[in-house]
Motif scaffolding. Structure first.
Motif, PDB file in Angstrom:
ATOM      1  N   LYS A  96      15.069  23.802  70.546  1.00 44.02           N
ATOM      2  CA  LYS A  96      14.121  24.607  69.770  1.00 44.02           C
ATOM      3  C   LYS A  96      14.695  24.824  68.367  1.00 44.02           C
ATOM      4  O   LYS A  96      15.836  25.278  68.223  1.00 44.02           O
ATOM      5  N   ASP A 125      15.940  28.363  67.565  1.00 44.52           N
ATOM      6  CA  ASP A 125      17.256  28.691  68.141  1.00 44.52           C
ATOM      7  C   ASP A 125      18.394  28.136  67.287  1.00 44.52           C
ATOM      8  O   ASP A 125      19.399  28.814  67.038  1.00 44.52           O
ATOM      9  N   GLU A 140      21.259  30.050  65.238  1.00 43.03           N
ATOM     10  CA  GLU A 140      22.662  29.716  65.541  1.00 43.03           C
ATOM     11  C   GLU A 140      23.426  29.370  64.252  1.00 43.03           C
ATOM     12  O   GLU A 140      24.560  29.822  64.043  1.00 43.03           O
TER      13      GLU A 140
END
Lengths: 122, 337
Positions: free
Chosen positions: B171, B174, B178
């Motif tokens: 994704k 995400d 991160e």
């Protein structure tokens, strides 16, 4: 068991054979009861024609078909013993006719498939 | 013929009262007809052994009776796969929660009492598992009866099915999070927790052991590597064997560092104007002791992380081998058949 047959193959065959026979037995019972018979003679009639059926399969099946209105039964004395005679109902006869038509269709379809397979493998 | 009567009585025991007499009368007639026919064939009255053999061929009373009963099951074939799935999920979380409890016993129980604590706990664990299994089985048995009446499982809508999930697709949101978090951490780490330095929090000064330098460089390097990996994943959002392996290496390096950190007596000393030096030394010692005690939990967490990473590598490799060398990326649209 013939050469090359494993116990698993034999068991699988036996299970499939029973499955195949199950539906046919309903047809056979309905067809045989176009003539009134009681359980034991029905069993013998079917066995004589190569469709042996044990009593613990036949009697529950007769009850189920009767509950569905396809058979009717009557207790009557014969040879000084009370026996339960079964006979197909009108509805049962109609269903039998439809099932036989279905059976013939399945039979011809299967034959056609088998014929195709035979030609295909040549 | 007493044997026949006993046989019929045994069958009758399993039959419903409303149909018992009717079924037994018919079976009795069938058995007697068979015995008479056999007598006629042999030309003599049947011996006890011959009657016994006939009855044995007919089958055990309970099996014969069973054929007359409607087919019943506590949980039918329709619900059974769901039942099994729920059992597995509950079993997993049950074991997980008890594993946490077990870990707490190891960490918080004084050293001498750990064995006793674990022994007592094993009893709870073994007996306790039957309660969730029983509750789930009962719930599904009730559900089975409800399903038979209401057929609720047959009412479904294809449009409400969950979307297709590709676990190898990453994704973008995400990875963006991160990368940003990795950058912020690296910046903070670089500026606030310098190697070989003391950390000042208000009036408290924490001085780390000399080995702190390894951790500082190690975590800085891992944070930067993870940020780079997240950036690549953002641009090409699907796992490849190489990137999955890179994630495994970085996670493993982080895990090793973390486990080592717990055992390294990392806090050398602490001081504050209002803190008695002896008290400060006690707190420092307690801190390092507790860090060492948490070590087993850290190892378990690290093993779990490694297992997730290895699973990802295997999954990606398998997907690649299934798709073949000319595979298209998993995020690309596939033509409809």
């Amino acid at each position: 068991m013939s050469y090359g047959e494993s116990p698993m193959t034999t068991e699988s065959f036996e299970n499939l054979r029973l499955e195949l026979r199950r539906g046919c037995l309903v047809l056979a019972v309905l067809a045989a009861l176009r003539t009134e018979q009681y359980g034991y003679t029905l069993r013998k009639t079917l066995a004589d024609r190569g469709l042996a059926i044990d009593e613990s399969t036949l009697y529950p099946l007769l009850r189920r078909l009767e509950a569905q209105g396809l058979l009717q039964s009557q207790w009557r004395e014969e040879d000084k013993r009370n026996k339960r005679f079964y006979r197909i109902t009108e509805e049962g006869a109609l269903i039998l006719q439809q099932l036989l038509t279905e059976w013939e269709q399945i039979d011809s379809s299967l034959k056609a498939v088998l014929k195709e397979e035979t030609h295909g493998t040549r | 013929m007493e044997l026949v009567e006993r046989y019929l009585q045994a069958i009758g025991f399993w039959l419903p009262a409303s149909q018992r007499q009717d079924i037994l009368a018919e079976l009795s007639e069938d058995i007697h007809a068979q015995l008479e026919e056999r007598e006629a064939a042999t030309g003599h009255p049947l011996t006890k052994d011959e009657v016994e053999e006939t009855l044995r061929q007919r089958g055990a009373p309970i099996l014969v009776a069973n054929r007359f009963l409607p087919q019943r099951s506590l949980i039918g074939p329709l619900l059974f796969p769901i039942y099994l799935f729920v059992l597995k999920v509950v079993g997993f979380f049950y074991m997980l929660s008890w594993a946490v409890v077990m870990l707490c016993i190891v960490i918080f129980t004084p050293h001498g009492a750990v064995a006793n604590g674990l022994d007592e706990f094993k009893g709870f664990l073994l007996h306790g598992i039957f309660i969730p299994i029983g509750v789930i089985t009962l719930a599904f048995a009730i559900l089975e009866r409800t399903q038979t009446r209401t057929r609720f499982l047959e009412k479904w809508n294809p449009t409400e099915l969950p979307p297709v999930v590709n676990p190898n697709k990453i994704k973008r949101f995400d990875t963006a999070v991160e990368a940003v978090v990795g950058l912020i951490f690296a910046w903070w780490w670089f500026t606030a927790a310098l190697p070989f330095a003391s950390l000042h929090i208000f009036h408290l000064t924490l001085t780390f052991a000399p080995s702190w330098g390894y951790f500082w460089w190690g975590y800085l390097f891992i944070a930067l590597a993870n940020t780079v990996l997240a950036a690549i994943n953002f641009m090409r959002p699907w796992w490849t064997p190489l990137r999955a392996a890179a994630r495994f290496v970085s996670s493993t390096a982080g895990s090793v560092l973390m486990c080592w950190l717990f055992r390294a007596n990392i806090l050398a000393s602490m001081s504050a104007p209002s803190l008695d030096p002896r008290r400060a030394a006690e707190i420092t010692l307690a801190f390092d002791e507790w860090a060492a005690r948490i070590f087993p939990a850290a190892v378990i967490v690290c093993v779990f992380i490694a297992a997730v990473d290895i699973h990802r590598i295997v999954r990606v490799a398998r997907a690649r081998s299934e798709r073949g060398p000319n595979a298209i990326a998993p995020n690309q649209a596939r033509p409809h058949p």
